[in-house]
Structure formats: structure tokens, C-alpha cells
Design an enzyme around this catalytic site. Structure first.
Site, mmCIF file in Angstrom:
data_model
loop_
_atom_site.group_PDB
_atom_site.id
_atom_site.type_symbol
_atom_site.label_atom_id
_atom_site.label_comp_id
_atom_site.label_asym_id
_atom_site.label_seq_id
_atom_site.Cartn_x
_atom_site.Cartn_y
_atom_site.Cartn_z
ATOM 1 C CE LYS A 1 -6.379 4.839 -0.048
ATOM 2 N NZ LYS A 1 -5.609 3.881 0.768
ATOM 3 C CB CYS B 1 -6.120 5.501 4.361
ATOM 4 S SG CYS B 1 -4.570 5.005 5.191
ATOM 5 C CD GLU C 1 -7.369 1.931 4.144
ATOM 6 O OE1 GLU C 1 -7.246 2.023 2.917
ATOM 7 O OE2 GLU C 1 -6.516 2.388 4.951
#
Length: 395
Positions: free
Chosen positions: A194, A238, A111
């Protein structure tokens, strides 16, 4: 079955001389009623730790130049990205070179691989575009995408770009945290924006991380890229790792491998990083590939490190190391990494680096045959959305 794990750090600034260390670790095979003699065993794991100055790379033979591409071989980059985009992209170029020379077919980047800012305004200013026609001001910025596209073509790699700041089409200064995958011909194979945003505010500890201040959440939660050399690949990023229902959806959609590019903080990483990734792998009976950021990015931010590969049985088979020690095949002296030495960036391990692992599709098949979780989930008659004492229909 064998697993090959190699770490090739591109540079270590604190070392004053060329040094090559080779460590070989051996793991004891599992013994379990679910792991009879024909079950895949863990592993004779080989880890190669190369440390050298960047200026010596051209004369130091740290990788075999003629290694053939192994379709199942993945390379996970570990980076220490900052707010200097040119330096970050140079590190990505170096990792792509190492991945190619190591025989990998698939490179995973963490990321924020291209930019790690220290303020919302800085992040918004650095954001770029993936699709030219969606540029909010009609002036596309595609340097990051074009760089990765060219690397994919040059090295014949699949590349997971684990999270870049993509401008939203509204032009309001907000961004998407976008994880995309490129094919070796440079074409776009998949895109995940995300969904779960990480906001933490703890005044007593001077922690104020608000992803929602700069980022607009995506709305598509189950993204699969099929027909890759490592199988069907699910995309996450993440903080998503804390939401197991997302991984259950990817499993039911046919994922063999799930990518979890990350920039975990040091406190949460030390407490939960390995646990969460192992849990998602065991639940999903899939490989988890988690490329990570490591080290100090700015005065406000540092990341835990430990780029990991976890197998479908939930075992860590590759670990690039981080703040609380070195990973697979490396020596830890007195509970502290010998590379945790004072240097200009307080790096716990050298960056940029690449860790390799060969994936085994037969292991996925065998684990799922032994414990068919997906079938059992589909057959379960329970309604989890209904709240009850359990007594209404008991008699």
C-alpha cells in the site's frame, strides 16, 4: 446478461433458531441516450440471505454442494477481524469453503483479514513474512501465507489476500500493508504494498488513526495481475480509492477489474464509501471489487462494512450490507436493518459472510466502446503540470 448475487453469512450469534430467508430484488433497466436497447441491462438480481448458528452449519444446506466453478464468478468476503489471529484465519477458511461451494473462481478478502490490532506494538508483533528469505531476523513467520496457499490449492481458488501486515526487511518494527494474489496452485501472482497511508487525528472526537506509525509505504503504484479468470486485475488497498490518478494508471495498463480491499471507518464509510467506489468504476470503466471489514474490532475501532461489486457503468450490483442498512436483495424495515440487533459484538450484519457476483467482460467492452476515455486521455494535448491563468496563449 444476468447477474447473480448471493450472500451466505456463516453465523449469526444472536439468532436462537435456524432461519432461512429468501428475497428477490428486481431492478429497472437503464434508459439513456448512451444505453440504447442493445446495451447491457440491470439486472434481475437474486440475493439469498442465509442465517444460521455456526454449530448448525454441518446440517444446514446453505449452498449447493455440486455447483460447478463459474470462471467469471467472484466471491467477496466480509469479516470482523480482531487481534486473535487464529479466529480470523478460521473465518477465512470458512469463507474459502463457501466460495468454493458457491462456484466462485476468485475469492477476495478484505484489508487486515488476518489481524486487526489496537496498538502499534501489537501490530508489529503480529506481523509475518511473505518471502522467507526476507525475514529480518532470519526466522521466517509464514503462517498466514501458508494458510492461504493451502486454501488456494485445496479449493482451486484464486485468492486476493487484501492486506496483511508484512515485516519489513529492516527489522525496525515497521510493517508493509501488503495485498497479494495467489493462483489456484498456490503460487504468488502479484504483490502490492500500500502506497497511500491513512493518518487522521481529531482530538475532539477521540480519533487517532495513524497508519504511518506502524506502516512503511510501498513505492510501486501500478500492479496488474493478468490472465486471471476474471480478466486483468489491478491491485489497490482501502485509502487508495481517494486517489483517482492511481486508477487511471491501472486503466491505461489494461485493468478490467480493480480490487479495493478495505477497512473503512463508519463515519467516512457512510459519507464516501459508495460514492468513491462508483466513481472509480465509472472513470475506469471497469469492475470494482471491494471486500470490506464490518463491525467492532476493539474498543478503539469499528468498520463500516458493505463489501461491494460495482460494474463498469458505476452501478452497485452486489452489496453485503453494513452499519447503515442491508445490501442487495434484503429488506430494510423503517430505515434500519432488521439484523442491526443487540448482540455480543454489535455486528451490523453477520460475519463472516460471502457475497457472489458474476462479472461480464462484454459489458466492459461495450462501455469502453461507447465512451473511449482511455483513448481520449492519450489524445489530450493539455499539460496538467503547468499552472497558468490561461491567458498567455489565448491571443
Amino acid at each position: 446478461m444476468t447477474a447473480s448475487v448471493c450472500v451466505f453469512p456463516a453465523a449469526t450469534r444472536a439468532l436462537g433458531r435456524r432461519e432461512v430467508n429468501l428475497f428477490i430484488s428486481r431492478r429497472t433497466p437503464h434508459t439513456s441516450p448512451l444505453c440504447p436497447s442493445d446495451f447491457p441491462r440491470h439486472f434481475v438480481g437474486r440475493s439469498y440471505l442465509f442465517r444460521s448458528r455456526r454449530r448448525e452449519m454441518s446440517s444446514t444446506s446453505v449452498t449447493a454442494k455440486n455447483i460447478a466453478v463459474v470462471p467469471s464468478r467472484t466471491a467477496l468476503a466480509q469479516l470482523r477481524s480482531t487481534n486473535v489471529k487464529a479466529d480470523n484465519l478460521a473465518a477465512v477458511v470458512e469463507c474459502a469453503r463457501l466460495a468454493k461451494e458457491g462456484g466462485a473462481s476468485f475469492l477476495c478478502l478484505p484489508e487486515c483479514f488476518a489481524f486487526m490490532g489496537s496498538s502499534p506494538g501489537e501490530t508489529a508483533d503480529a506481523a509475518e513474512d511473505i518471502f522467507e528469505h526476507l525475514a529480518p531476523d532470519g526466522k521466517p513467520r509464514t503462517k498466514i501465507f501458508d494458510t492461504l496457499k493451502n486454501l488456494a490449492i485445496e479449493h482451486g481458488l484464486w485468492i486476493s489476500a487484501g492486506g496483511m501486515h508484512e515485516r519489513t526487511r529492516t527489522g525496525d518494527g515497521m510493517v508493509h500493508n501488503s495485498h497479494f494474489v495467489l493462483r489456484p496452485d498456490g503460487s504468488l501472482a502479484g504483490l502490492y504494498r500500500k502506497c497511500h497511508l491513512f493518518d487522521v487525528f481529531i482530538p475532539s472526537r477521540n480519533i487517532d488513526l495513524r497508519e504511518s506509525a506502524t506502516t512503511t509505504a510501498g513505492t510501486v503504484g501500478t500492479v496488474i495481475v493478468r490472465d486471471t479468470p476474471i480478466g486483468s486485475v489491478g491491485l489497490t488497498t482501502c485509502y487508495d480509492v481517494r486517489f483517482p490518478e492511481m486508477y487511471a494508471s491501472l486503466l491505461d495498463a489494461g485493468a478490467d477489474v480493480v480490487l479495493v480491499p478495505s477497512a473503512f471507518t463508519v463515519p467516512t464509510g457512510a459519507a464516501h464509501w459508495h460514492i468513491l467506489l462508483r466513481a472509480r468504476a465509472a472513470e475506469g470503466q471497469c469492475y470494482i471489487l471491494a471486500a470490506a471489514q464490518a463491525g467492532v474490532h476493539s474498543t478503539k475501532r469499528r468498520s463500516y462494512g458493505h463489501s461491494l461489486v460495482v460494474d463498469p457503468w458505476g452501478e452497485v450490483v452486489a452489496d453485503a450490507g453494513g452499519y447503515d442498512g442491508l445490501g442487495s436483495g434484503r429488506k430494510v424495515v423503517g430505515g434500519k436493518s432488521p439484523l442491526c440487533i443487540s448482540n455480543e459484538h454489535d455486528e451490523p450484519v453477520p460475519t463472516p459472510s460471502v457475497v457472489f457476483c458474476d462479472l461480464d467482460p462484454e459489458m466492459i467492452k461495450l462501455v469502453r466502446e461507447r465512451i473511449p476515455i482511455s483513448n481520449h486521455r492519450a489524445a489530450c494535448p493539455a499539460d496538467y503540470g503547468e499552472i497558468s491563468t490561461g491567458l498567455e496563449d489565448a491571443s
